[in-house]
Design a protein around this motif. Structure first.
Motif, PDB file in Angstrom:
ATOM      1  N   VAL A  50      -0.544  39.043  23.134  1.00 11.51           N
ATOM      2  CA  VAL A  50      -1.367  39.466  22.000  1.00 11.51           C
ATOM      3  C   VAL A  50      -2.649  40.067  22.548  1.00 11.51           C
ATOM      4  O   VAL A  50      -3.055  39.800  23.683  1.00 11.51           O
ATOM      5  CB  VAL A  50      -1.698  38.276  21.069  1.00 11.51           C
ATOM      6  N   ASN A 109       7.495  38.565  23.026  1.00  9.98           N
ATOM      7  CA  ASN A 109       6.202  37.993  22.629  1.00  9.98           C
ATOM      8  C   ASN A 109       5.556  37.159  23.724  1.00  9.98           C
ATOM      9  O   ASN A 109       4.391  36.759  23.576  1.00  9.98           O
ATOM     10  CB  ASN A 109       6.386  37.114  21.387  1.00  9.98           C
ATOM     11  N   THR A 239      -3.256  32.078  23.216  1.00  8.60           N
ATOM     12  CA  THR A 239      -2.804  33.081  24.194  1.00  8.60           C
ATOM     13  C   THR A 239      -1.978  32.514  25.347  1.00  8.60           C
ATOM     14  O   THR A 239      -1.342  33.284  26.061  1.00  8.60           O
ATOM     15  CB  THR A 239      -4.008  33.827  24.800  1.00  8.60           C
TER      16      THR A 239
END
Length: 249
Positions: A50, A109, A239
């Motif tokens: 991200v 992801n 994260t």
């Protein structure tokens, strides 16, 4: 005298045999205790893909505990990606967590930063030593890895894993600021004496550069969790995340 010798020899042999059979069960019990406290430990550290700027929890101003002098390494990489560890680590394809890590990675992801598995005895009241971790991208300004910290394993009645990891990013570039001018002061116009006076004025009005920030904190994990054997545990932050698995042998 002869009767005494005939009696003493069987007596000594019997005593020796009795002592041997007395010691054998104790040795077997110790071996069973050693197997009972022997585990296969596995830890996978992941980075969630991200944009750090999208993380709601802004932690750039958080105070970090001073670095501990940690002698033992779990997974430490240098600037060139060379790994060092004080444990005899198994390959990723040998891990029970390997399939879970691959599924997360294939989702697009997550990125696997480290996948470690090893055998170790964790007897009751085991007080483990912290194991250093340094993985991820190399931050040139700070001369360190993006994810640094330590992981510690203890055992009281149950196994406990303490995860202390900080996720860093390159610091933002410092902004130049004009020199401060006191209220009520006047700025003299350059004297008509040629280029020298203009150069002097330019030198005196150079922008003030702030000190560069080598690294900024994105997120961290500071958590200790009780572990159950044969279960996959997941400890995470916005994260970074850590998969943990223990198998009793």
């Amino acid at each position: 005298m002869q009767a005494t010798n005939r009696c003493s020899k069987p007596t000594l042999i019997g005593a020796a045999l009795a002592l041997a059979f007395t010691l054998l069960p104790a040795t077997g019990a110790q071996a069973q205790d050693g197997q009972k406290d022997f585990y296969r430990a596995e830890i996978v550290i992941l980075q969630r893909l991200v944009d750090p700027a999208s993380v709601e929890e802004q932690m750039a101003g958080k105070q970090i505990e001073p670095s501990r002098n940690i002698e033992k390494s779990l997974w430490v990489e240098d600037a060139n990606g060379r790994r060092s560890s004080d444990l005899k680590l198994a390959g990723r394809n040998e891990l029970h967590l390997g399939r879970a890590a691959s599924r997360l990675e294939n989702s697009g992801n997550y990125r696997v930063l480290a996948a470690a598995g090893w055998y170790q005895s964790f007897p009751p009241n085991y007080d483990g030593s912290p194991m250093r971790v340094a993985i991820g991208d190399w931050l040139t300004g700070a001369q360190q890895k993006a994810v640094e910290g330590h992981i510690e394993i203890d055992r009281k009645r149950y196994l406990h894993v303490g995860v202390h990891l900080n996720h860093w990013q390159d610091g933002s570039a410092p902004e130049a600021s004009a020199p401060a001018i006191e209220a009520g002061s006047t700025v003299e116009a350059p004297k008509a004496e040629g280029a020298g006076s203009i150069a002097d004025m330019a030198e005196n009005t150079q922008p003030v550069m702030a000190e560069p920030v080598p690294a900024e904190l994105v997120t961290w994990i500071k958590e200790t969790r009780r572990m159950r054997s044969e279960e996959i545990h997941f400890i995470d932050s916005p994260t970074i995340g850590v998969l943990v698995f223990f198998r009793k042998l």
